[in-house]
Design a protein around this motif. Structure first.
Motif, short mmCIF file in Angstrom:
data_model
loop_
_atom_site.label_atom_id
_atom_site.label_comp_id
_atom_site.label_asym_id
_atom_site.label_seq_id
_atom_site.Cartn_x
_atom_site.Cartn_y
_atom_site.Cartn_z
N HIS A 1 0.78 -1.28 0.05
CA HIS A 1 -0.20 0.15 0.01
C HIS A 1 0.79 1.34 -0.01
N ASN B 1 2.79 1.84 -3.27
CA ASN B 1 1.68 2.07 -4.41
C ASN B 1 1.34 3.65 -4.24
N ALA B 2 1.42 4.10 -2.89
CA ALA B 2 1.13 5.49 -2.74
C ALA B 2 2.28 6.53 -3.06
N LYS C 1 -8.95 9.18 -1.90
CA LYS C 1 -7.78 8.69 -2.07
C LYS C 1 -6.41 9.84 -2.32
N PRO D 1 -2.84 5.95 -6.87
CA PRO D 1 -3.70 4.70 -6.43
C PRO D 1 -4.84 4.62 -7.37
#
Length: 239
Positions: free
Chosen positions: A44, A47-48, A230, A135
């Motif tokens: 996570h 990816n961010a 997001k 994302p």
């Protein structure tokens, strides 16, 4: 420890923990509750923030940032004309395949605009927004009002990922787009922090960032759509 290196990166980025949780999708307070972080949570984070060197994050060896991000490189925001969205896969230096998305920007004031947020409606977007390394997002809207000021101000853009409208799937303490229909059949779309309610499991608490807006307790059955925020974009120049 990995947590210490994450805190070092957060300080480098000049963001607070809350923004880190929003951008990574990790639960609020996560860094204060764990001493080590599993592989799924690492994914996570990478990816961010694809600029983070994986080896540094896991072991502390090497540099914090990948070479391509060391010398003041910044994300460029590009808004394309309306056309059929294309996505192309490419591999950044962390060797993970990232989708370069074209995210539809919707006008929720238009007829059927609310439905476009939470359903596969046929409303045409205003534009498509393309930003590398984002994302996965389903769409974007402009912020209206000051309930999330100063974190979000009117005119900002938020990008969202639709969520199953099931209370068990809520990430408590995170920021959501909330589609609410009152008992009087009035429709509202708002951006709020979602917290557990003291009234019981059938209720949720909608909390504003702006302290002038009081929290609202609502029945979960009145929530007709949820989307996890997001990404946020702020345009500082108007010329």
């Amino acid at each position: 420890m990995i947590v210490d290196r994450i805190l070092q990166f957060i300080e480098y980025k000049g963001i607070n923990k809350r923004k880190f949780y929003i951008e990574t999708g990790l639960s609020n307070g996560f860094l204060d509750k764990v001493k080590d972080i599993g592989a799924s949570k690492i994914e996570h984070i990478l990816n961010a923030y694809p600029e983070i060197c994986t080896e540094w994050l896991l072991t502390g060896n090497g540099d914090m940032l990948l070479k391509s991000h060391k010398f003041g490189g910044q994300l460029n925001i590009k808004i394309d004309s309306v056309h059929e969205p294309n996505t192309t896969s490419y591999k950044p230096e962390n060797k993970e395949s990232i989708q370069k998305q074209q995210i539809p920007l919707y006008n929720i004031q238009a007829p059927g605009g609310i439905a476009s947020l939470f359903q596969d409606a046929n409303q045409d977007p205003i534009e498509f927004i393309s930003i590398p390394y984002l994302p996965k997002c389903d769409g974007a809207i402009h912020v209206n009002g000051d309930s999330m000021h100063p974190l979000l101000k009117s005119g900002d853009i938020v990008m969202y990922k639709r969520m199953n409208n099931v209370i068990e799937n809520i990430f408590w303490g995170e920021m959501y787009l909330v589609y609410l229909i009152t008992d009087d059949l009035e429709e509202f779309v708002m951006i709020k922090w979602i917290q557990k309610s003291d009234k019981g499991d059938d209720w949720i608490k909608l909390v504003s960032e702006n302290p002038q807006h009081q929290p609202k307790e609502v029945l979960f059955t009145n929530i007709k759509g949820l989307a996890l925020v997001k990404v946020s974009i702020r345009i500082n120049a108007t010329y």
